[in-house]
Design a protein around this motif. Structure first.
Motif, PDB file in Angstrom:
ATOM      1  N   UNK A   1     -14.560  12.576  36.325  1.00  0.00           N
ATOM      2  CA  UNK A   1     -15.168  13.640  35.876  1.00  0.00           C
ATOM      3  C   UNK A   1     -16.770  14.196  36.035  1.00  0.00           C
ATOM      4  N   UNK A   2     -17.332  13.085  36.502  1.00  0.00           N
ATOM      5  CA  UNK A   2     -18.753  13.443  37.264  1.00  0.00           C
ATOM      6  C   UNK A   2     -18.691  13.242  38.510  1.00  0.00           C
ATOM      7  N   UNK A   3     -20.014  13.013  38.959  1.00  0.00           N
ATOM      8  CA  UNK A   3     -20.074  12.737  40.517  1.00  0.00           C
ATOM      9  C   UNK A   3     -20.115  11.244  41.098  1.00  0.00           C
ATOM     10  N   UNK A   4     -20.112  10.509  40.232  1.00  0.00           N
ATOM     11  CA  UNK A   4     -20.059   9.075  40.614  1.00  0.00           C
ATOM     12  C   UNK A   4     -18.605   8.537  40.882  1.00  0.00           C
ATOM     13  N   UNK A   5     -18.599   7.251  41.321  1.00  0.00           N
ATOM     14  CA  UNK A   5     -17.003   6.749  41.633  1.00  0.00           C
ATOM     15  C   UNK A   5     -16.558   6.252  40.399  1.00  0.00           C
ATOM     16  N   UNK A   6     -17.491   5.837  39.562  1.00  0.00           N
ATOM     17  CA  UNK A   6     -16.781   5.047  38.219  1.00  0.00           C
ATOM     18  C   UNK A   6     -15.927   6.109  37.330  1.00  0.00           C
ATOM     19  N   UNK A   7     -14.966   5.602  36.662  1.00  0.00           N
ATOM     20  CA  UNK A   7     -14.178   6.267  35.605  1.00  0.00           C
ATOM     21  C   UNK A   7     -14.829   6.450  34.390  1.00  0.00           C
ATOM     22  N   UNK A   8     -14.594   7.451  33.794  1.00  0.00           N
ATOM     23  CA  UNK A   8     -15.048   7.569  32.343  1.00  0.00           C
ATOM     24  C   UNK A   8     -13.890   7.085  31.469  1.00  0.00           C
ATOM     25  N   UNK A   9     -14.300   6.839  30.297  1.00  0.00           N
ATOM     26  CA  UNK A   9     -13.343   6.658  29.112  1.00  0.00           C
ATOM     27  C   UNK A   9     -13.257   8.003  28.213  1.00  0.00           C
ATOM     28  N   UNK A  10     -12.297   8.504  27.851  1.00  0.00           N
ATOM     29  CA  UNK A  10     -12.232   9.454  26.576  1.00  0.00           C
ATOM     30  C   UNK A  10     -11.514   8.732  25.478  1.00  0.00           C
ATOM     31  N   UNK A  11     -11.925   9.148  24.430  1.00  0.00           N
ATOM     32  CA  UNK A  11     -11.170   8.639  23.135  1.00  0.00           C
ATOM     33  C   UNK A  11     -11.348   9.554  22.126  1.00  0.00           C
ATOM     34  N   UNK A  12     -10.385   9.580  21.303  1.00  0.00           N
ATOM     35  CA  UNK A  12     -10.493  10.575  19.925  1.00  0.00           C
ATOM     36  C   UNK A  12     -10.279   9.738  18.631  1.00  0.00           C
ATOM     37  N   UNK A  13     -10.437  10.051  17.794  1.00  0.00           N
ATOM     38  CA  UNK A  13     -10.241   9.521  16.336  1.00  0.00           C
ATOM     39  C   UNK A  13      -9.946  10.798  15.469  1.00  0.00           C
ATOM     40  N   UNK A  14      -8.643  10.498  14.765  1.00  0.00           N
ATOM     41  CA  UNK A  14      -8.025  11.649  13.927  1.00  0.00           C
ATOM     42  C   UNK A  14      -8.565  10.839  12.552  1.00  0.00           C
ATOM     43  N   UNK A  15      -9.185  11.753  11.886  1.00  0.00           N
ATOM     44  CA  UNK A  15      -9.418  11.522  10.602  1.00  0.00           C
ATOM     45  C   UNK A  15      -8.590  12.089   9.387  1.00  0.00           C
ATOM     46  N   UNK A  16      -8.130  13.200   9.577  1.00  0.00           N
ATOM     47  CA  UNK A  16      -7.241  13.812   8.681  1.00  0.00           C
ATOM     48  C   UNK A  16      -6.812  15.064   9.260  1.00  0.00           C
ATOM     49  N   UNK A  17      -6.290  15.931   8.379  1.00  0.00           N
ATOM     50  CA  UNK A  17      -5.935  17.389   8.772  1.00  0.00           C
ATOM     51  C   UNK A  17      -6.655  18.106   9.765  1.00  0.00           C
ATOM     52  N   UNK A  18      -7.849  18.166   9.474  1.00  0.00           N
ATOM     53  CA  UNK A  18      -8.942  18.574  10.520  1.00  0.00           C
ATOM     54  C   UNK A  18     -10.287  17.680  10.592  1.00  0.00           C
ATOM     55  N   UNK A  19     -10.139  16.635  10.377  1.00  0.00           N
ATOM     56  CA  UNK A  19     -11.319  15.775  10.731  1.00  0.00           C
ATOM     57  C   UNK A  19     -11.045  14.728  11.978  1.00  0.00           C
ATOM     58  N   UNK A  20     -12.057  14.717  12.759  1.00  0.00           N
ATOM     59  CA  UNK A  20     -12.045  13.528  13.863  1.00  0.00           C
ATOM     60  C   UNK A  20     -13.164  13.491  14.490  1.00  0.00           C
ATOM     61  N   UNK A  21     -13.081  12.919  15.659  1.00  0.00           N
ATOM     62  CA  UNK A  21     -14.275  12.654  16.813  1.00  0.00           C
ATOM     63  C   UNK A  21     -13.777  12.740  18.011  1.00  0.00           C
ATOM     64  N   UNK A  22     -14.313  13.153  18.973  1.00  0.00           N
ATOM     65  CA  UNK A  22     -14.217  13.055  20.233  1.00  0.00           C
ATOM     66  C   UNK A  22     -15.339  12.368  21.053  1.00  0.00           C
ATOM     67  N   UNK A  23     -15.055  11.411  21.952  1.00  0.00           N
ATOM     68  CA  UNK A  23     -16.131  10.708  22.684  1.00  0.00           C
ATOM     69  C   UNK A  23     -15.831  10.575  24.026  1.00  0.00           C
ATOM     70  N   UNK A  24     -16.832  10.379  24.974  1.00  0.00           N
ATOM     71  CA  UNK A  24     -16.861  10.119  26.423  1.00  0.00           C
ATOM     72  C   UNK A  24     -17.679   9.064  26.552  1.00  0.00           C
ATOM     73  N   UNK A  25     -17.036   7.976  27.292  1.00  0.00           N
ATOM     74  CA  UNK A  25     -18.069   6.814  27.738  1.00  0.00           C
ATOM     75  C   UNK A  25     -18.153   6.817  29.195  1.00  0.00           C
ATOM     76  N   UNK A  26     -19.348   6.353  29.859  1.00  0.00           N
ATOM     77  CA  UNK A  26     -19.375   6.343  31.331  1.00  0.00           C
ATOM     78  C   UNK A  26     -19.618   4.868  31.583  1.00  0.00           C
TER      79      UNK A  26
END
Length: 173
Positions: free
Chosen positions: A1-26
């Motif tokens: 997803x960026x310019x380096x050769x290492x892969x990123x990790x994308x994760x989500x947490x679903x909290x409830x009907x409209x609650x949650x979080x979105x993360x990207x780790x490099x």
């Protein structure tokens, strides 16, 4: 997803009907990851196969000035309101940037009025064209005609984000 050769990790947490979080780790080294971003987004569920989690990132939607844009649809709302918002974002040099966001579906009910807005966008070179159609109707007055509104707007990419072009905004009935 960026310019380096290492892969990123994308994760989500679903909290409830409209609650949650979105993360990207490099990935930094063999066992180390750095948090690039944490967003208070509840990724809208669009998966077709229940065995595969939906992380809300599909193929890139565009590439502009060397930046690869991805789309994530976020679900939000509460009592009487529900929305879907498209976020266009990119990674550059380990930095997360939201380039644009816009409503693609909004529904609400208040004081016997139903309101629905449906939006879409298209990117052409460095311009983003946003269109929305909405209607409002009184649910108690069966003879009332719905109020219909159409909006179009143009946003220009300034190297980092899409900036509204006020001279191009158009609203009609």
């Amino acid at each position: 997803m960026d310019n380096d050769s290492e892969l990123e990790v994308i994760a989500t947490i679903e909290g409830g009907a409209h609650l949650g979080h979105f993360f990207i780790f490099d990935k930094q080294s063999a066992e180390q990851y750095k948090l690039v971003t944490e967003q208070p987004w509840r990724v809208a569920d669009s998966r077709l196969d229940e065995s595969v989690p939906d992380i809300g990132v599909k193929e890139p939607v565009a590439e502009i000035d060397g930046k690869v844009l991805y789309q994530t649809i976020v679900a939000d709302g509460g009592s009487g309101t529900s929305s879907r918002t498209a976020y266009l974002w990119y990674l550059e040099n380990g930095k997360f940037t939201v380039a644009w966001n816009g409503e693609i579906r909004l529904t609400s009910t208040f004081q016997n009025n139903d309101v629905v807005e449906i939006g879409t966008y298209d990117i052409d070179e460095d311009n983003l064209f946003y269109f929305s159609n909405s209607y409002k109707i009184n649910t108690e007055d069966k003879k009332a005609q719905p109020e219909i509104k159409q909006t179009a707007a143009i946003f220009k990419f300034n190297g980092q984000t899409f900036v509204p072009q006020p001279s191009y905004k158009k609203t009609g009935q």
